[in-house]
Write a protein that holds these residues in place. Structure first.
Motif, PDB file in Angstrom:
ATOM      1  N   ILE A 371      24.852  42.320  36.489  1.00  8.58           N
ATOM      2  CA  ILE A 371      25.502  43.571  36.106  1.00  8.58           C
ATOM      3  C   ILE A 371      26.719  43.266  35.245  1.00  8.58           C
ATOM      4  O   ILE A 371      27.543  42.414  35.591  1.00  8.58           O
ATOM      5  N   VAL A 372      26.828  43.952  34.121  1.00  8.35           N
ATOM      6  CA  VAL A 372      28.009  43.847  33.263  1.00  8.35           C
ATOM      7  C   VAL A 372      29.087  44.766  33.838  1.00  8.35           C
ATOM      8  O   VAL A 372      28.838  45.953  34.086  1.00  8.35           O
ATOM      9  N   VAL A 373      30.277  44.207  34.067  1.00  8.63           N
ATOM     10  CA  VAL A 373      31.383  44.977  34.648  1.00  8.63           C
ATOM     11  C   VAL A 373      32.653  44.719  33.838  1.00  8.63           C
ATOM     12  O   VAL A 373      32.759  43.692  33.159  1.00  8.63           O
ATOM     13  N   PRO A 374      33.629  45.635  33.900  1.00  4.30           N
ATOM     14  CA  PRO A 374      34.923  45.314  33.292  1.00  4.30           C
ATOM     15  C   PRO A 374      35.553  44.164  34.058  1.00  4.30           C
ATOM     16  O   PRO A 374      35.468  44.101  35.292  1.00  4.30           O
ATOM     17  N   THR A 375      36.179  43.224  33.349  1.00  6.76           N
ATOM     18  CA  THR A 375      36.708  42.015  33.985  1.00  6.76           C
ATOM     19  C   THR A 375      37.737  42.339  35.067  1.00  6.76           C
ATOM     20  O   THR A 375      37.895  41.582  36.033  1.00  6.76           O
ATOM     21  N   GLY A 376      38.409  43.470  34.956  1.00  7.35           N
ATOM     22  CA  GLY A 376      39.366  43.862  35.979  1.00  7.35           C
ATOM     23  C   GLY A 376      38.749  44.009  37.364  1.00  7.35           C
ATOM     24  O   GLY A 376      39.448  43.884  38.380  1.00  7.35           O
ATOM     25  N   PHE A 377      37.437  44.247  37.425  1.00  7.25           N
ATOM     26  CA  PHE A 377      36.751  44.360  38.719  1.00  7.25           C
ATOM     27  C   PHE A 377      36.868  43.066  39.526  1.00  7.25           C
ATOM     28  O   PHE A 377      36.912  43.099  40.758  1.00  7.25           O
ATOM     29  N   LEU A 378      36.951  41.925  38.833  1.00  3.13           N
ATOM     30  CA  LEU A 378      36.911  40.628  39.512  1.00  3.13           C
ATOM     31  C   LEU A 378      38.108  40.388  40.413  1.00  3.13           C
ATOM     32  O   LEU A 378      38.024  39.633  41.388  1.00  3.13           O
ATOM     33  N   THR A 379      39.241  41.021  40.102  1.00  3.36           N
ATOM     34  CA  THR A 379      40.479  40.706  40.831  1.00  3.36           C
ATOM     35  C   THR A 379      41.172  41.921  41.444  1.00  3.36           C
ATOM     36  O   THR A 379      42.231  41.763  42.043  1.00  3.36           O
ATOM     37  N   ALA A 380      40.611  43.115  41.289  1.00  2.00           N
ATOM     38  CA  ALA A 380      41.264  44.314  41.829  1.00  2.00           C
ATOM     39  C   ALA A 380      41.582  44.101  43.308  1.00  2.00           C
ATOM     40  O   ALA A 380      40.710  43.756  44.103  1.00  2.00           O
ATOM     41  N   GLY A 381      42.850  44.328  43.677  1.00  2.00           N
ATOM     42  CA  GLY A 381      43.306  43.968  45.022  1.00  2.00           C
ATOM     43  C   GLY A 381      43.038  44.996  46.091  1.00  2.00           C
ATOM     44  O   GLY A 381      43.182  44.706  47.285  1.00  2.00           O
ATOM     45  N   THR A 382      42.643  46.198  45.692  1.00  2.00           N
ATOM     46  CA  THR A 382      42.419  47.258  46.670  1.00  2.00           C
ATOM     47  C   THR A 382      41.237  48.125  46.244  1.00  2.00           C
ATOM     48  O   THR A 382      40.665  47.929  45.173  1.00  2.00           O
ATOM     49  N   ILE A 384      37.679  50.462  46.049  1.00  2.00           N
ATOM     50  CA  ILE A 384      36.234  50.254  46.034  1.00  2.00           C
ATOM     51  C   ILE A 384      35.849  48.890  45.468  1.00  2.00           C
ATOM     52  O   ILE A 384      34.977  48.208  46.035  1.00  2.00           O
ATOM     53  N   PRO A 385      36.468  48.406  44.359  1.00  2.00           N
ATOM     54  CA  PRO A 385      36.083  47.085  43.841  1.00  2.00           C
ATOM     55  C   PRO A 385      36.226  45.982  44.885  1.00  2.00           C
ATOM     56  O   PRO A 385      35.346  45.123  45.013  1.00  2.00           O
ATOM     57  N   LYS A 386      37.324  45.996  45.633  1.00  2.00           N
ATOM     58  CA  LYS A 386      37.529  44.946  46.636  1.00  2.00           C
ATOM     59  C   LYS A 386      36.506  45.056  47.764  1.00  2.00           C
ATOM     60  O   LYS A 386      35.986  44.054  48.249  1.00  2.00           O
ATOM     61  N   ILE A 387      36.202  46.288  48.186  1.00  2.00           N
ATOM     62  CA  ILE A 387      35.199  46.484  49.243  1.00  2.00           C
ATOM     63  C   ILE A 387      33.844  45.948  48.794  1.00  2.00           C
ATOM     64  O   ILE A 387      33.126  45.296  49.563  1.00  2.00           O
ATOM     65  N   ILE A 388      33.485  46.203  47.533  1.00  2.00           N
ATOM     66  CA  ILE A 388      32.198  45.718  47.008  1.00  2.00           C
ATOM     67  C   ILE A 388      32.180  44.194  46.975  1.00  2.00           C
ATOM     68  O   ILE A 388      31.202  43.558  47.396  1.00  2.00           O
ATOM     69  N   ARG A 389      33.276  43.581  46.492  1.00  2.00           N
ATOM     70  CA  ARG A 389      33.323  42.114  46.418  1.00  2.00           C
ATOM     71  C   ARG A 389      33.247  41.504  47.826  1.00  2.00           C
ATOM     72  O   ARG A 389      32.566  40.492  48.034  1.00  2.00           O
ATOM     73  N   GLU A 390      33.949  42.101  48.778  1.00  2.00           N
ATOM     74  CA  GLU A 390      33.905  41.594  50.156  1.00  2.00           C
ATOM     75  C   GLU A 390      32.488  41.665  50.723  1.00  2.00           C
ATOM     76  O   GLU A 390      32.032  40.742  51.404  1.00  2.00           O
ATOM     77  N   HIS A 391      31.787  42.736  50.411  1.00  2.00           N
ATOM     78  CA  HIS A 391      30.397  42.882  50.861  1.00  2.00           C
ATOM     79  C   HIS A 391      29.504  41.808  50.241  1.00  2.00           C
ATOM     80  O   HIS A 391      28.673  41.202  50.935  1.00  2.00           O
ATOM     81  N   ILE A 392      29.689  41.576  48.940  1.00  2.00           N
ATOM     82  CA  ILE A 392      28.882  40.579  48.237  1.00  2.00           C
ATOM     83  C   ILE A 392      29.081  39.194  48.842  1.00  2.00           C
ATOM     84  O   ILE A 392      28.119  38.444  49.064  1.00  2.00           O
ATOM     85  N   VAL A 393      30.341  38.853  49.148  1.00  2.00           N
ATOM     86  CA  VAL A 393      30.638  37.535  49.728  1.00  2.00           C
ATOM     87  C   VAL A 393      30.122  37.447  51.163  1.00  2.00           C
ATOM     88  O   VAL A 393      29.514  36.450  51.566  1.00  2.00           O
ATOM     89  N   LYS A 394      30.341  38.495  51.936  1.00  2.00           N
ATOM     90  CA  LYS A 394      29.895  38.504  53.334  1.00  2.00           C
ATOM     91  C   LYS A 394      28.386  38.317  53.426  1.00  2.00           C
ATOM     92  O   LYS A 394      27.874  37.605  54.308  1.00  2.00           O
ATOM     93  N   GLU A 395      27.643  38.959  52.513  1.00  2.00           N
ATOM     94  CA  GLU A 395      26.185  38.871  52.523  1.00  2.00           C
ATOM     95  C   GLU A 395      25.659  37.649  51.763  1.00  2.00           C
ATOM     96  O   GLU A 395      24.455  37.486  51.610  1.00  2.00           O
TER      97      GLU A 395
END
Length: 545
Positions: A371-382, A384-395
């Motif tokens: 998926i192409v995303v804006p680069t800011g998604f990679l480091t957003a500290g709070t 929905i972006p952070k929740i999605i990244r946490e889910h991706i890592v957890k799974e």
């Protein structure tokens, strides 16, 4: 004939069609894209039909004039010949041929014959070549009254004559032996002036080079009988690249897009690239609100082997925001729905919704996605972006990330990254890559600046990623625990090793340097004291005055 010559001739034919449009006042009109793409497609289907009948019947292959031989056939023989054609070939009646229209171009009301011919081809091939709306209506190959886009009714026949004259001087015959790269080049050239969507979600154009990088990273050798999906397909560059890497006959493409124009471009792209068998899975509709691809039981959404998408990043979807945040959508949008900004509704981060939809649509234990995303998604500290990244890592779904150079997409200045997900659970580490410094800046159409990657840079990105190589200031391989420690940041730069350069000095060299520094500091302090005294003196004078 060389590939370069075929490409040049094809581009010239496209330019000739655009010239006719300009001569009849249709240059840059909203209808121009429809006219150009439909007449181009008519020519392609006509020539492909003539090519395929020659493959099906040896007597036709040896014929000096194929169309004359076809016209001389009995109706029964012609009907029998139609049954021998491959399913992906449009069935044409003899009065559908371009040569037939050319021979009747001086008839009264020729534009009506022209329009009715295209409409009849659409109806004759409705079952194979139509795409669907979300409500199930069929969208035909051609517009019913194409010539009526010319405002002056007395010029419509002349317009159609001019178009037919351009078509008869060109043949696709030499192009049918060409492969995906040829048609990707032609398709990009054909739509380059029209790839600006005026629909709700807006269209983001994916360069062929980026699509190829994604495909070559995602698809392992020997992949067969798989499904490929894009929920915001645009003109289909990403799904076409994946299909080519897998093999067009080894996969079925499924797409949905809210833009009618996008779906028309996508259909043309599929036809050009031998993916007619996937046309029945192209849907015009709102993916987030009403996804149309269901499982076999029709009691849930279909899950896919491969998902690729370059979704719109920010769009006003406030009309549907509360609906999407409702109970009926909670399972799919598990991380939440962006709130409506107070001042700028069109800054709603819709890509976050597509990202959740994609993760939900991946096949369990086997699905892959990019998926192409804006680069800011990679480091957003709070949020929905952070929740999605946490889910991706957890799974344990994160295979890797590539941060692309700025302006790699000519239509947006936003810095973008590609997130690669893998549901096979075979990776215990991820590769994070910063390719932002690569590429060369070039001007596109004399105005927009775009970054272009060289062949060597493309190969370096692909091989480094696939081999999980660590390279200084370029790529790093990290395990999931370390990513969690960094608050699930997907930015390569946060994991690069900080290097301190050491210089060996003798005692004498060190003392000399320290003396120099001391002397310079003493001079600077003296200058500072003098300046301070001068300022105080000036202040005293001002006070007394």
């Amino acid at each position: 004939m060389t590939t370069e010559t075929i490409i040049a001739n094809t581009k010239q034919m496209i330019d000739n069609l655009k010239t006719v449009c300009a001569n009849f006042g249709l240059g840059n009109a909203s209808s121009e894209y429809k006219i150009i793409t439909e007449i181009f497609l008519y020519k392609f289907l006509n020539d492909k039909f003539l090519y395929e009948v020659q493959q099906a019947d040896k007597t036709l292959k040896d014929s000096a004039n194929v169309e004359k031989t076809l016209n001389d056939m009995s109706d029964d023989d012609y009907e029998m010949l139609m049954m021998l054609l491959p399913p992906a070939t449009a069935k044409l009646k003899r009065k559908h041929f371009i040569s037939y229209l050319f021979n009747h171009k001086n008839d009264e009301k020729f534009n009506e014959l022209f329009d009715s011919t295209l409409w009849d081809i659409s109806n004759t091939n409705l079952d194979v070549f139509s795409v669907s709306t979300g409500s199930g209506d069929k969208i035909r190959l051609f517009d019913e009254h194409l010539s009526q886009n010319v405002t002056e009714s007395n010029r419509r026949s002349d317009f159609c004559k001019a178009m037919i004259d351009k078509l008869v001087t060109f043949s696709f015959a030499d192009a049918f032996s060409q492969k995906y790269d040829f048609f990707a080049t032609i398709f990009e050239y054909l739509i380059k002036d029209y790839n600006k969507d005026f629909g709700k979600y807006a269209e983001y154009y994916t360069p062929h080079s980026i699509a190829s990088i994604i495909a070559r990273i995602m698809v392992p050798e020997g992949t067969q009988n798989v499904t490929v999906y894009d929920p915001a397909a645009g003109s289909g560059t990403l799904v076409l690249a994946i299909a080519h890497e897998i093999g067009e006959s080894n996969c079925t493409i499924y797409t949905q897009d809210i833009s009618q124009k996008s779906n028309e471009f996508l259909r043309l792209n599929l036809i050009l690239n031998n993916l007619v068998h996937s046309l029945g899975h192209v849907v015009h509709g709102d993916t987030l609100l009403s996804p149309q691809h269901l499982n076999r039981q029709k009691n849930g959404l279909m899950k896919f082997d491969y998902i690729v998408s370059n979704p719109p990043f920010n769009v006003d979807f406030s009309d549907n925001r509360d609906t999407l945040a409702g109970e009926n959508y909670k399972e799919r949008f598990w991380a939440g729905v962006p709130k409506v900004p107070n001042k700028k509704k069109d800054s709603m981060a819709i890509y976050q919704m597509f990202l959740q939809h994609i993760i939900f649509s991946m096949k369990e234990n086997s699905g892959r996605a990019a998926i192409v995303v804006p680069t800011g998604f990679l480091t957003a500290g709070t949020g929905i972006p952070k929740i999605i990244r946490e889910h991706i890592v957890k799974e344990k779904m994160l295979r890797g990330v590539i941060s692309m150079p700025s302006n790699i997409f000519a239509t947006t200045g936003t810095n973008v990254s590609v997130v690669f997900l893998d549901n096979t659970k075979k990776y215990d580490k991820a590769i994070l890559m910063d390719a932002s410094k690569l590429g060369t800046k070039v001007k596109v159409d004399g105005k927009n600046q775009r970054t272009v990657l060289s062949d060597e840079e493309i190969e370096d990105i692909i091989s480094t990623f696939n081999n999980f190589e660590t390279k200084d200031d370029f790529s790093v391989v990290v395990d999931y625990d370390k990513i969690e420690q960094k608050k699930c940041s997907f930015s390569a730069g946060q994991y690069f090793e900080v290097k301190i350069e050491y210089i060996e000095l003798t005692q004498e060299e060190f003392q000399t340097k320290m003396n120099d520094y001391t002397e310079k500091l003493t001079e600077l302090f003296a200058e500072g004291n003098a300046l301070q005294a001068e300022i105080l003196e000036q202040l005293k004078k001002v006070k007394y005055e």
